[in-house]
Scaffold this motif. Sequence first.
Motif: not given
Lengths: 800, 167
Positions: A199-216
């Motif tokens: 519900g929070s994502f549906k009603g949100a004004e702004c959504i940000v998302n991304a895929e991240f990768k970290f080496d050991g």
Amino acid sequence: MPTISGSGETKNEHQLNKGVWTDNGPPAQAPFNVIGKRVPLKDAYRKVTGEGVYADDMKFPGMLHSRILRATQPHARILRIDTSKAEALPGVRAVVTGADAANRFGVLPVSQDELSMAREKVIYNGEPVAAVAADTEEIAEQAIWLIEVEYEPLEAFLKPRDSLKDVAPELQLHDKVEKKHPNTNIHKAVDQEFGDVEGSFKGAECIVNAEFKFDGISHGFTEPHAIVAHWDADDRLQLYTPQQVPHYTHRALAKVLELPMHRIQVIRTMVGGGFGGKSDPFQHEMIASLLSMRTRRPVKLTMDREETFLTGRGRHPTEGKLAMAFDAQGKLLALDSDIIIDGGAYGSFGVVSAYYNGVLSNGPYAIPAFRYHGKRVYSNRIPSGAMRGHGSVNPRYCTETLIDMAAVKLGLDPCDIRLRNFMPSNTLTPYHKFRITSNGIREGLAEAMRRSDWKSKWGKLPYGHGIGVGCAWYISGSALPIHWNKLPQSTVHLKIDMDGGVTVHSLAADIGQGSDTMLAQCVAEVIGCSLERVHVKSATTDTAPIDLGSYSSRVTFMAGNAARKAAEEIRAKLASAASKLTGQPAQYFDLVNEEVICRTKPDVRVTFMEALHEAQADVGALVASGSYQSPPLGTQFKGSNAGLSPSYSFSAFICELKVDPETGFVQPIKIWAAHDCGRALNPLSVEGQIEGSVHMGLGQALTEQLRYRGGQLLNGNFLDYKIPTPFDTPEIEVIIVESADPEGPFGAKECGEGALAPIIPAVGNAIYDAVGVRMFEVPMTPDRVLKAIEAKKRAEAKGE
Amino acid sequence: MSKRLLKFVVNGRQAEVAVEPHHTLASVLRNELNLTGTKVGCDMGTCGCCTVHIDGKAKLSCLTLALECQGAQVRTIEGLNEYEMHPLQRAFAECGGSQCGYCTPGFIMKSCELLEQNPDPSRQEIKEALAGNLCRCTGFMKIYDAVEQAAGELRKKNTQQPAPAKV
């Protein structure tokens, strides 16, 4: 109101906070005499002269030397081990293999999956397979190459996603895996959802998302692993080891060697850096002990640098997909994270890591709706474990990057959007019930903004020059101990005899962070004596009461409180002795600067030694014991204990840097590091911890990565594993924020780990400010930065 | 290979040791002469922990064969603490320049060479001199503080003492 000080402005003079502090002890308004002073570490003079004894410095008559033979395959069945040629080599005294030790061990009771040496199969390239004790190190080295091992290679799991799939039982790395996924190599899965995430994502004004990768990455402590084991003439094992957690090693040795714990003494040598990398019970500790028991001779085992890398336990390689939702004002509505962490060959602290990667994202911002799917997998790589900022560092980079992206989308200043979302002090998080007591993050960020001149720099610097912010929080010790029992988490014993020396016994491990000094300060403050009187014995399990050791940033908070309580007992004895000597009531006496002074009649006073000798009449040495146990915290759902702490530190960092758009090379210019440590018991140490955290975090941000070909580590040395040198390290201005924690000793909470996480996103966000690209892979090496700049140029050329 | 006799001077004292030709100075100092203040962090010249002075110059003892020091004057961290502690040693302790302490002897020996050549170095010159030494604990800030403090003390000391007569 928290007070602000630090390396930038108050170099040698420390402003004491007179804030609220409600626990027992000296009145809150009293000026401190020892607490808050910049004092050198208790063991510093031994270190600067070379007198300090590390394990590899030790020599015993008749001592043997040991070397370990390591696996050359990432995943393989052992068909045959033949040690006969090694045994026949003159000077070889003993050879051991996996056949000599069947019992499994591990730091967590739920993950007892390590063997002293591999049996039946090897599960990473570098795993111990056999070991030799010989008259010299050279003979031992020669001998291990005479051991013949025949392998039958098995399919290796080298990418964390490969470990998610169902496989045949012989391809599972361990018998015990996640119950929800019984046919995989998933070690632990955590699934949590609270509040209305969808519900929070549906009603949100702004959504940000991304895929991240970290080496050991690796801890990179300068002292390679080294130990001496001695099965002595009394049939007791003496193990000299640079352990952060002697108590867990003590337990594991008893299990593996099948000895009662009291027949083992663990003796902590000086620790040449730990950072989490010396907190597991280790295979080499078992191996040297086995060899010493076999030969009845002291056995030294010193690793080379590559073996130290291979022993591992560094930060997990991580892949994450995260999303955050905000309203139009920048108010955070929900966090959704899906993270896979590569645990490598063993369990280590991994169950905790699996939880921390999610639950420690519930601060320093209020999160109204929260979802986390986390998986820690086994793979055929170097074991991951606990490293400074355990479990919180990589997800912190993700959330701090996403908040920055949201600020840009919403047209807000990145610092302002953070200020809108910080959790308040004296509150509980809504679902996990993390109890926030003191919280000085607002003051910290405001001060970092002021000193860095943020408002006139952010978004206004020329191309290639940028400024960025990152914030974080961290636990001051895990509220629940690893081993479920009724023992306190810290106990401290004091002894004062007629010589006037105050001996502090504790098993809290000084690993260079200065915990011995901290204990001495807490005791000296309460009993009003000079710091020189106090001698800390924190190395031997025979004399020290159990302390759970130096991990999870727990020592100042827990052992410090235990020391304070023990000292209160001595204080009462000295006050009643002064009362006896002077006829004034005991409760009127203050213990200050080596004197016991009547508060109402200041000319009525006795010296510390007079009071001491009176108190000793008929009883001899004064002894006292104090302990610390976390208060009951948290709530009831499964796994809700992870992340609970009696107190949390907070930090807000700003980084200014330059990016060379031609090469992608990032040069940090200056870091402003504000950290709320409750109270700086020793500002010199606090600054040192924060500066060190920044330096280590910069390494992860820009240069450090464990690189592999298949299962083979390519860069197990300091030439190719790039720790920032003096040239790479910019000026660091520390801003100490003192929020006076209500339960910390004299108001203190942690400062050794929480200060690492915020620097990495501060660098990433400054790179965005400098050249307009978001970095989703860490470390942000020049090739990756350049690739991002070029991709942006191409996209712009296409008119996107 | 058979052992050879190494004759050299360590911290002002004559030493004669039978050494294997392939043994490094670091291992001879530590294992034969019990001077364990010199630390070995990498054994391949990348960390600077093993820095000692050979004929007045800072060198990595892990990359120096012991026999290269035939007849040489070697000074180790122990040699700085005779009769009184060297100002650098005191300053590293007082300024927080040493945490775990493992890199400290190397940093002090390298800093000592710097101050013998340049009694009043700038922060940039200190950085340049120490660029080959690794510290994982301090972030270097307090190490620079220590070198500056010691430099100040040494300058003060040297102005108080009459200049040595020229030979």
